[in-house]
Scaffold this motif. Structure first.
Motif, PDB file in Angstrom:
ATOM      1  N   ALA A  30       0.858  -1.178   0.000  1.00  0.00           N
ATOM      2  CA  ALA A  30       0.000   0.000   0.000  1.00  0.00           C
ATOM      3  C   ALA A  30       0.900   1.236   0.000  1.00  0.00           C
ATOM      4  O   ALA A  30       1.706   1.418   0.910  1.00  0.00           O
ATOM      5  CB  ALA A  30      -0.912  -0.013   1.214  1.00  0.00           C
ATOM      6  N   PRO A  31       0.787   2.069  -1.024  1.00  0.00           N
ATOM      7  CA  PRO A  31       1.665   3.234  -1.151  1.00  0.00           C
ATOM      8  C   PRO A  31       1.562   4.198   0.034  1.00  0.00           C
ATOM      9  O   PRO A  31       0.521   4.330   0.670  1.00  0.00           O
ATOM     10  CB  PRO A  31       1.166   3.916  -2.427  1.00  0.00           C
ATOM     11  N   VAL A  32       2.686   4.868   0.267  1.00  0.00           N
ATOM     12  CA  VAL A  32       2.781   5.860   1.328  1.00  0.00           C
ATOM     13  C   VAL A  32       2.956   7.237   0.691  1.00  0.00           C
ATOM     14  O   VAL A  32       3.850   7.436  -0.130  1.00  0.00           O
ATOM     15  CB  VAL A  32       3.982   5.558   2.251  1.00  0.00           C
ATOM     16  N   VAL A  33       2.100   8.160   1.073  1.00  0.00           N
ATOM     17  CA  VAL A  33       2.199   9.544   0.592  1.00  0.00           C
ATOM     18  C   VAL A  33       2.682  10.414   1.743  1.00  0.00           C
ATOM     19  O   VAL A  33       2.257  10.241   2.885  1.00  0.00           O
ATOM     20  CB  VAL A  33       0.832  10.050   0.080  1.00  0.00           C
ATOM     21  N   GLN A  34       3.565  11.326   1.420  1.00  0.00           N
ATOM     22  CA  GLN A  34       4.067  12.283   2.410  1.00  0.00           C
ATOM     23  C   GLN A  34       3.937  13.686   1.833  1.00  0.00           C
ATOM     24  O   GLN A  34       4.292  13.916   0.669  1.00  0.00           O
ATOM     25  CB  GLN A  34       5.530  12.010   2.718  1.00  0.00           C
ATOM     26  N   ILE A  35       3.413  14.587   2.644  1.00  0.00           N
ATOM     27  CA  ILE A  35       3.357  15.994   2.272  1.00  0.00           C
ATOM     28  C   ILE A  35       4.255  16.745   3.245  1.00  0.00           C
ATOM     29  O   ILE A  35       3.991  16.782   4.446  1.00  0.00           O
ATOM     30  CB  ILE A  35       1.921  16.550   2.340  1.00  0.00           C
ATOM     31  N   GLU A  36       5.336  17.297   2.717  1.00  0.00           N
ATOM     32  CA  GLU A  36       6.249  18.090   3.533  1.00  0.00           C
ATOM     33  C   GLU A  36       5.912  19.563   3.305  1.00  0.00           C
ATOM     34  O   GLU A  36       5.816  20.009   2.160  1.00  0.00           O
ATOM     35  CB  GLU A  36       7.698  17.810   3.149  1.00  0.00           C
ATOM     36  N   TYR A  37       5.724  20.300   4.381  1.00  0.00           N
ATOM     37  CA  TYR A  37       5.275  21.689   4.285  1.00  0.00           C
ATOM     38  C   TYR A  37       6.124  22.586   5.184  1.00  0.00           C
ATOM     39  O   TYR A  37       6.720  22.130   6.158  1.00  0.00           O
ATOM     40  CB  TYR A  37       3.798  21.802   4.682  1.00  0.00           C
ATOM     41  N   CYS A  38       6.167  23.858   4.878  1.00  0.00           N
ATOM     42  CA  CYS A  38       6.958  24.822   5.638  1.00  0.00           C
ATOM     43  C   CYS A  38       6.173  25.341   6.836  1.00  0.00           C
ATOM     44  O   CYS A  38       5.100  25.927   6.672  1.00  0.00           O
ATOM     45  CB  CYS A  38       7.369  25.985   4.733  1.00  0.00           C
ATOM     46  N   THR A  39       6.727  25.111   8.019  1.00  0.00           N
ATOM     47  CA  THR A  39       6.084  25.618   9.230  1.00  0.00           C
ATOM     48  C   THR A  39       6.274  27.126   9.358  1.00  0.00           C
ATOM     49  O   THR A  39       5.395  27.818   9.871  1.00  0.00           O
ATOM     50  CB  THR A  39       6.653  24.924  10.486  1.00  0.00           C
ATOM     51  N   GLN A  40       7.405  27.637   8.881  1.00  0.00           N
ATOM     52  CA  GLN A  40       7.672  29.080   8.941  1.00  0.00           C
ATOM     53  C   GLN A  40       6.661  29.862   8.105  1.00  0.00           C
ATOM     54  O   GLN A  40       6.298  30.983   8.439  1.00  0.00           O
ATOM     55  CB  GLN A  40       9.088  29.386   8.437  1.00  0.00           C
ATOM     56  N   CYS A  41       6.222  29.244   7.014  1.00  0.00           N
ATOM     57  CA  CYS A  41       5.269  29.885   6.096  1.00  0.00           C
ATOM     58  C   CYS A  41       3.818  29.662   6.529  1.00  0.00           C
ATOM     59  O   CYS A  41       2.900  30.165   5.889  1.00  0.00           O
ATOM     60  CB  CYS A  41       5.459  29.344   4.687  1.00  0.00           C
ATOM     61  N   ARG A  42       3.633  28.855   7.566  1.00  0.00           N
ATOM     62  CA  ARG A  42       2.293  28.532   8.076  1.00  0.00           C
ATOM     63  C   ARG A  42       1.440  27.810   7.032  1.00  0.00           C
ATOM     64  O   ARG A  42       0.277  28.128   6.843  1.00  0.00           O
ATOM     65  CB  ARG A  42       1.579  29.796   8.561  1.00  0.00           C
ATOM     66  N   LEU A  49      -0.676   8.212   4.902  1.00  0.00           N
ATOM     67  CA  LEU A  49      -0.403   9.572   4.453  1.00  0.00           C
ATOM     68  C   LEU A  49       0.107  10.334   5.660  1.00  0.00           C
ATOM     69  O   LEU A  49      -0.510  10.299   6.724  1.00  0.00           O
ATOM     70  CB  LEU A  49      -1.649  10.251   3.892  1.00  0.00           C
ATOM     71  N   SER A  50       1.264  10.980   5.493  1.00  0.00           N
ATOM     72  CA  SER A  50       1.835  11.717   6.619  1.00  0.00           C
ATOM     73  C   SER A  50       2.104  13.163   6.239  1.00  0.00           C
ATOM     74  O   SER A  50       2.318  13.487   5.072  1.00  0.00           O
ATOM     75  CB  SER A  50       3.130  11.054   7.099  1.00  0.00           C
ATOM     76  N   LEU A  51       2.079  13.999   7.253  1.00  0.00           N
ATOM     77  CA  LEU A  51       2.448  15.399   7.114  1.00  0.00           C
ATOM     78  C   LEU A  51       3.798  15.575   7.800  1.00  0.00           C
ATOM     79  O   LEU A  51       3.971  15.177   8.953  1.00  0.00           O
ATOM     80  CB  LEU A  51       1.408  16.303   7.776  1.00  0.00           C
ATOM     81  N   LYS A  52       4.748  16.147   7.077  1.00  0.00           N
ATOM     82  CA  LYS A  52       6.106  16.309   7.609  1.00  0.00           C
ATOM     83  C   LYS A  52       6.436  17.797   7.694  1.00  0.00           C
ATOM     84  O   LYS A  52       6.534  18.470   6.663  1.00  0.00           O
ATOM     85  CB  LYS A  52       7.117  15.612   6.701  1.00  0.00           C
ATOM     86  N   PRO A  53       6.609  18.312   8.910  1.00  0.00           N
ATOM     87  CA  PRO A  53       6.987  19.715   9.055  1.00  0.00           C
ATOM     88  C   PRO A  53       8.373  19.961   8.468  1.00  0.00           C
ATOM     89  O   PRO A  53       9.282  19.145   8.634  1.00  0.00           O
ATOM     90  CB  PRO A  53       7.000  19.946  10.564  1.00  0.00           C
ATOM     91  N   GLY A  54       8.520  21.088   7.780  1.00  0.00           N
ATOM     92  CA  GLY A  54       9.803  21.481   7.215  1.00  0.00           C
ATOM     93  C   GLY A  54       9.966  22.987   7.340  1.00  0.00           C
ATOM     94  O   GLY A  54       9.141  23.658   7.962  1.00  0.00           O
ATOM     95  N   THR A  55      11.017  23.498   6.730  1.00  0.00           N
ATOM     96  CA  THR A  55      11.285  24.931   6.758  1.00  0.00           C
ATOM     97  C   THR A  55      11.789  25.374   5.386  1.00  0.00           C
ATOM     98  O   THR A  55      11.993  24.540   4.499  1.00  0.00           O
ATOM     99  CB  THR A  55      12.354  25.283   7.819  1.00  0.00           C
ATOM    100  N   GLY A  56      11.986  26.667   5.239  1.00  0.00           N
ATOM    101  CA  GLY A  56      12.597  27.174   4.016  1.00  0.00           C
ATOM    102  C   GLY A  56      11.681  27.214   2.812  1.00  0.00           C
ATOM    103  O   GLY A  56      12.159  27.142   1.679  1.00  0.00           O
ATOM    104  N   GLY A  57      10.386  27.287   3.029  1.00  0.00           N
ATOM    105  CA  GLY A  57       9.452  27.394   1.902  1.00  0.00           C
ATOM    106  C   GLY A  57       9.140  26.085   1.206  1.00  0.00           C
ATOM    107  O   GLY A  57       8.634  26.062   0.091  1.00  0.00           O
ATOM    108  N   VAL A  58       9.413  24.972   1.868  1.00  0.00           N
ATOM    109  CA  VAL A  58       9.185  23.666   1.255  1.00  0.00           C
ATOM    110  C   VAL A  58       7.693  23.328   1.199  1.00  0.00           C
ATOM    111  O   VAL A  58       6.937  23.614   2.128  1.00  0.00           O
ATOM    112  CB  VAL A  58       9.968  22.563   2.011  1.00  0.00           C
TER     113      VAL A  58
END
Length: 96
Positions: A5-17, A40-49
């Motif tokens: 079963a495929p795994v999806v990850q969404i990495e997003y910028c916490t600095q950008c809210r 499906l996971s949400l991965k906090p990141g930085t730098g506008g990712v």
């Protein structure tokens, strides 16, 4: 559900809210692919990712493609997890 079963990850910028945007996109993907996805996971990141991955492979990167429309991400995910699956009106919108 398939053996892998495929795994999806969404990495997003916490600095950008961008958490609300990432969470909304996650909801759209989980609703559309409720039988196909294993996780499906949400991965906090930085730098506008803002990157969407399927099994580690980047299918959408904001830096290269801009912010995704849900339809475009659904099609990119579908092409990897359920190539024969119809997305209904989402497919028709692109064909017009």
């Amino acid at each position: 559900m398939s053996p892998h079963a495929p795994v999806v990850q969404i990495e997003y910028c916490t600095q950008c809210r961008w958490l609300p945007r990432a969470a909304w996109l996650a909801q759209e993907l989980l609703t559309t692919f409720e039988q196909e996805l294993g996780e499906l996971s949400l991965k906090p990141g930085t730098g506008g990712v803002f990157v969407v991955r399927v099994d580690g492979e980047v299918v959408w990167d904001r830096r290269e493609q801009g912010f995704p429309e849900p339809t475009a991400v659904k099609q990119a995910v579908r092409d990897r997890v359920a190539p024969g699956k119809s997305l209904g009106h989402s497919d028709k919108a692109v064909q017009e």
